[in-house]
Design a protein around this motif. Structure first.
Motif, PDB file in Angstrom:
ATOM      1  N   ILE A 234       9.727  26.168 -45.392  1.00  8.93           N
ATOM      2  CA  ILE A 234       9.296  24.837 -44.946  1.00  8.93           C
ATOM      3  C   ILE A 234      10.501  23.947 -44.707  1.00  8.93           C
ATOM      4  N   ARG A 235      11.479  24.017 -45.616  1.00  5.71           N
ATOM      5  CA  ARG A 235      12.698  23.217 -45.465  1.00  5.71           C
ATOM      6  C   ARG A 235      13.426  23.584 -44.158  1.00  5.71           C
ATOM      7  N   ASN A 236      13.565  24.898 -43.925  1.00  6.04           N
ATOM      8  CA  ASN A 236      14.258  25.349 -42.729  1.00  6.04           C
ATOM      9  C   ASN A 236      13.497  24.963 -41.457  1.00  6.04           C
ATOM     10  N   ALA A 237      12.174  25.106 -41.512  1.00  8.48           N
ATOM     11  CA  ALA A 237      11.356  24.756 -40.350  1.00  8.48           C
ATOM     12  C   ALA A 237      11.462  23.265 -40.049  1.00  8.48           C
ATOM     13  N   SER A 238      11.468  22.451 -41.099  1.00  7.96           N
ATOM     14  CA  SER A 238      11.590  21.011 -40.923  1.00  7.96           C
ATOM     15  C   SER A 238      12.911  20.658 -40.248  1.00  7.96           C
ATOM     16  N   GLN A 239      13.993  21.275 -40.698  1.00  2.73           N
ATOM     17  CA  GLN A 239      15.308  20.979 -40.131  1.00  2.73           C
ATOM     18  C   GLN A 239      15.383  21.403 -38.664  1.00  2.73           C
ATOM     19  N   GLN A 240      14.871  22.573 -38.361  1.00  2.68           N
ATOM     20  CA  GLN A 240      14.919  23.049 -36.985  1.00  2.68           C
ATOM     21  C   GLN A 240      14.035  22.195 -36.073  1.00  2.68           C
ATOM     22  N   ALA A 241      12.870  21.813 -36.575  1.00  5.11           N
ATOM     23  CA  ALA A 241      11.974  20.983 -35.778  1.00  5.11           C
ATOM     24  C   ALA A 241      12.572  19.594 -35.548  1.00  5.11           C
ATOM     25  N   LYS A 242      13.288  19.064 -36.526  1.00 12.13           N
ATOM     26  CA  LYS A 242      13.956  17.770 -36.351  1.00 12.13           C
ATOM     27  C   LYS A 242      14.902  17.818 -35.164  1.00 12.13           C
ATOM     28  N   GLU A 243      15.673  18.894 -35.114  1.00 12.36           N
ATOM     29  CA  GLU A 243      16.658  19.026 -34.038  1.00 12.36           C
ATOM     30  C   GLU A 243      15.975  19.269 -32.696  1.00 12.36           C
ATOM     31  N   LEU A 244      14.912  20.076 -32.693  1.00 12.98           N
ATOM     32  CA  LEU A 244      14.239  20.403 -31.442  1.00 12.98           C
ATOM     33  C   LEU A 244      13.490  19.201 -30.863  1.00 12.98           C
ATOM     34  N   PHE A 245      12.795  18.456 -31.736  1.00 11.48           N
ATOM     35  CA  PHE A 245      11.967  17.345 -31.271  1.00 11.48           C
ATOM     36  C   PHE A 245      12.701  16.010 -31.281  1.00 11.48           C
ATOM     37  N   ASN A 246      13.874  15.969 -31.926  1.00 12.84           N
ATOM     38  CA  ASN A 246      14.600  14.714 -32.117  1.00 12.84           C
ATOM     39  C   ASN A 246      13.714  13.700 -32.847  1.00 12.84           C
TER      40      ASN A 246
END
Length: 230
Positions: free
Chosen positions: A86-98
């Motif tokens: 979940i932590r990793n997904a959150s970080q990647q989604a932050k970068e992808l979606f800004n």
């Protein structure tokens, strides 16, 4: 002066204790504290999944966006997804979606599977297999109901939340009443209405006269507060 500064600091952010967040979301307060503020296991300190909007206050409190994002963490955990994933997904989604709070972002409904596929290859989290390979399984976790009732800004950020299904009578809006539940059209705190209802012998007409609001507004606030207390 300090209270005035704090009040202005909280406008548009909201303020909730884990206990309040638990009432509004139905998620145990212990889980909310663990996910957002970290925990210790076997002598090892594990940080929260992200920093609270109000981390600078140095208190165990959440902001409005934390409150909504926690609902998605709860859905992932119920499906068995690890906190690391979940932590990793959150970080990647932050970068992808800004977006600072990406799970709440509507784009996660369509791009979430791709994000979890990347996370699984990094973490080896087998619980993510269903989410990646089987579309219906992903839809079971990221249910439309998680997005229902959320109003968004033009930049796709959550703006306010109507927690009662198919109703806009009660709203949590960080720009009003520090994000605490209010009756949407009158702006009156639902807890205040409910307390008056109990004080006045559960007489809705008397409370409506007291606040100079429709009886329907009193009933909506009382139903909401009783639902949370149940």
């Amino acid at each position: 002066m300090q209270n005035i500064k704090l009040s202005s600091r909280l406008v548009g952010i909201g303020l909730y204790t884990p206990a309040e967040a638990s009432l509004y979301t139905g998620i145990p307060a212990a889980d909310i504290r663990r996910w957002l503020f970290g925990y210790t296991a076997n002598g090892v300190q594990h940080p929260g999944l992200w920093n609270s909007e109000l981390a600078d206050l140095d208190e165990v409190v959440l902001g409005f966006h934390d409150l909504l994002e926690i609902r998605f963490v709860h859905a992932f955990r119920k499906h068995g997804v690890s906190l690391q994933a979940i932590r990793n997904a959150s970080q990647q989604a932050k970068e992808l979606f800004n977006q600072a709070y990406p799970f709440t972002c509507k784009r996660f409904q369509t791009d979430g599977r791709r994000i979890f596929a990347t996370v699984m290859s990094e973490t080896g989290d087998e619980s993510l297999l269903d989410l990646i390979k089987r579309q219906y399984a992903f839809e079971q976790v990221i249910k439309p109901s998680l997005y229902e009732g959320i109003d968004y800004t033009e930049s796709d950020a959550a703006q306010r939340w109507y927690p009662v299904k198919r109703s806009k009578s009660i709203v949590l809006d960080p720009s009003r009443n520090f994000g605490k539940p209010i009756h949407a059209s009158t702006g009156i705190d639902t807890a205040a209405i409910f307390n008056a209802y109990k004080t006045e012998g559960e007489n809705t007409k008397r409370v409506a006269l007291l606040y100079e609001i429709p009886i329907a507004a009193v009933e909506a606030a009382v139903n909401f507060e009783q639902r949370n207390a149940a």
